[in-house]
Write an enzyme that holds these catalytic residues in place. Structure first.
Site, PDB file in Angstrom:
ATOM      1  N   ASN A  23       0.820  -1.295  -0.076  1.00  0.00           N
ATOM      2  CA  ASN A  23      -0.019  -0.014   0.061  1.00  0.00           C
ATOM      3  C   ASN A  23       0.918   1.177  -0.044  1.00  0.00           C
ATOM      4  OD1 ASN A  23       0.798   0.869   2.695  1.00  0.00           O
ATOM      5  ND2 ASN A  23      -0.642  -0.929   3.363  1.00  0.00           N
ATOM      6  N   GLY A  31      -3.157  -9.305   3.536  1.00  0.00           N
ATOM      7  CA  GLY A  31      -2.889  -9.946   2.190  1.00  0.00           C
ATOM      8  C   GLY A  31      -1.333 -10.363   1.978  1.00  0.00           C
ATOM      9  N   VAL A  32      -0.954 -10.089   0.934  1.00  0.00           N
ATOM     10  CA  VAL A  32       0.632 -10.512   0.516  1.00  0.00           C
ATOM     11  C   VAL A  32       1.369  -9.242   1.285  1.00  0.00           C
ATOM     12  CG1 VAL A  32       2.142 -10.354  -1.354  1.00  0.00           C
ATOM     13  CG2 VAL A  32       0.046 -11.074  -1.964  1.00  0.00           C
ATOM     14  N   ASP A  33       1.165  -8.222   1.422  1.00  0.00           N
ATOM     15  CA  ASP A  33       1.641  -7.249   2.003  1.00  0.00           C
ATOM     16  C   ASP A  33       2.229  -7.521   3.483  1.00  0.00           C
ATOM     17  OD1 ASP A  33       3.100  -4.798   2.306  1.00  0.00           O
ATOM     18  OD2 ASP A  33       1.197  -3.542   2.716  1.00  0.00           O
ATOM     19  N   SER A 120      -3.276  -6.158  -6.788  1.00  0.00           N
ATOM     20  CA  SER A 120      -4.544  -5.741  -6.769  1.00  0.00           C
ATOM     21  C   SER A 120      -5.825  -6.437  -6.707  1.00  0.00           C
ATOM     22  CB  SER A 120      -4.726  -4.326  -7.782  1.00  0.00           C
ATOM     23  OG  SER A 120      -3.939  -3.414  -7.714  1.00  0.00           O
ATOM     24  N   THR A 121      -5.648  -7.662  -6.773  1.00  0.00           N
ATOM     25  CA  THR A 121      -6.860  -8.584  -7.065  1.00  0.00           C
ATOM     26  C   THR A 121      -7.405  -9.159  -5.695  1.00  0.00           C
ATOM     27  OG1 THR A 121      -5.700 -10.646  -7.209  1.00  0.00           O
ATOM     28  CG2 THR A 121      -6.084  -9.603  -9.153  1.00  0.00           C
ATOM     29  N   GLY A 122      -6.948  -8.773  -4.434  1.00  0.00           N
ATOM     30  CA  GLY A 122      -7.481  -9.007  -3.047  1.00  0.00           C
ATOM     31  C   GLY A 122      -8.359  -7.714  -2.755  1.00  0.00           C
TER      32      GLY A 122
END
Length: 168
Positions: A23, A31-33, A120-122
């Protein structure tokens, strides 16, 4: 460039670079982050804070690099994907920029392998099929003498199926 598809956890991938769907604060999130920050340890966060202190937030479509901390990679490239708002052309261009800028940054680091999550898909709700097409197209159109392998790492079955169809 060789393109590979793996279903799994990007924090466990052995590549020179893994890409973080960050972000704009660069301070970790969900999520991934969140997974990358947790697995990589405090070194990644400390370097992200230094980047923030130097340049402010990271804008959508841009990318910055840190070391990989405790991850089995050399570097983490943090890129900020667009939040889906229905503006397809603007959002698509910004997502394409995420992949292009990450690839350019990886080249500047002289690395041969880079692993991407589904940016961006989450929680950012970018339509998964469109995001997959943009990711694959951008990578296929990118010319590099340095990067040898791009790995798309899908966390779930749905993204894995989408990428399999696009890559066939």
């Amino acid at each position: 460039m060789n393109i590979e598809l793996i279903k799994g956890d990007i924090t466990k991938i052995h590549a020179d670079v893994i890409v973080n769907a960050a972000n704009s604060s660069l301070l970790g999130g969900g999520g991934v982050d969140g997974a990358i920050h947790r697995a990589g340890g405090k070194q990644i966060l400390e370097e992200c804070i230094q980047i923030r202190n130097r340049q402010g937030k990271c804008n959508t479509g841009e990318a910055v690099v840190t070391s990989a901390g405790n991850l089995p990679a050399k570097y983490v490239i943090h890129t900020v994907g667009p939040v889906w708002n229905g503006e397809e052309s603007k959002s698509s261009k910004l997502l394409e920029d995420c992949y292009k800028n990450s690839l350019q940054l990886a080249e500047s680091l002289n690395v041969e392998t880079i692993a991407f999550p589904n940016i961006s898909t989450g929680v950012y709700r970018f339509p998964k099929e469109l995001a997959g097409k943009i990711a694959v197209e951008t990578v296929k159109n990118y010319q590099s003498e340095i990067i040898k392998t791009v790995i798309f790492v899908c966390f779930d079955d749905e993204n894995e199926m989408i990428y399999k169809m696009i890559l066939e």
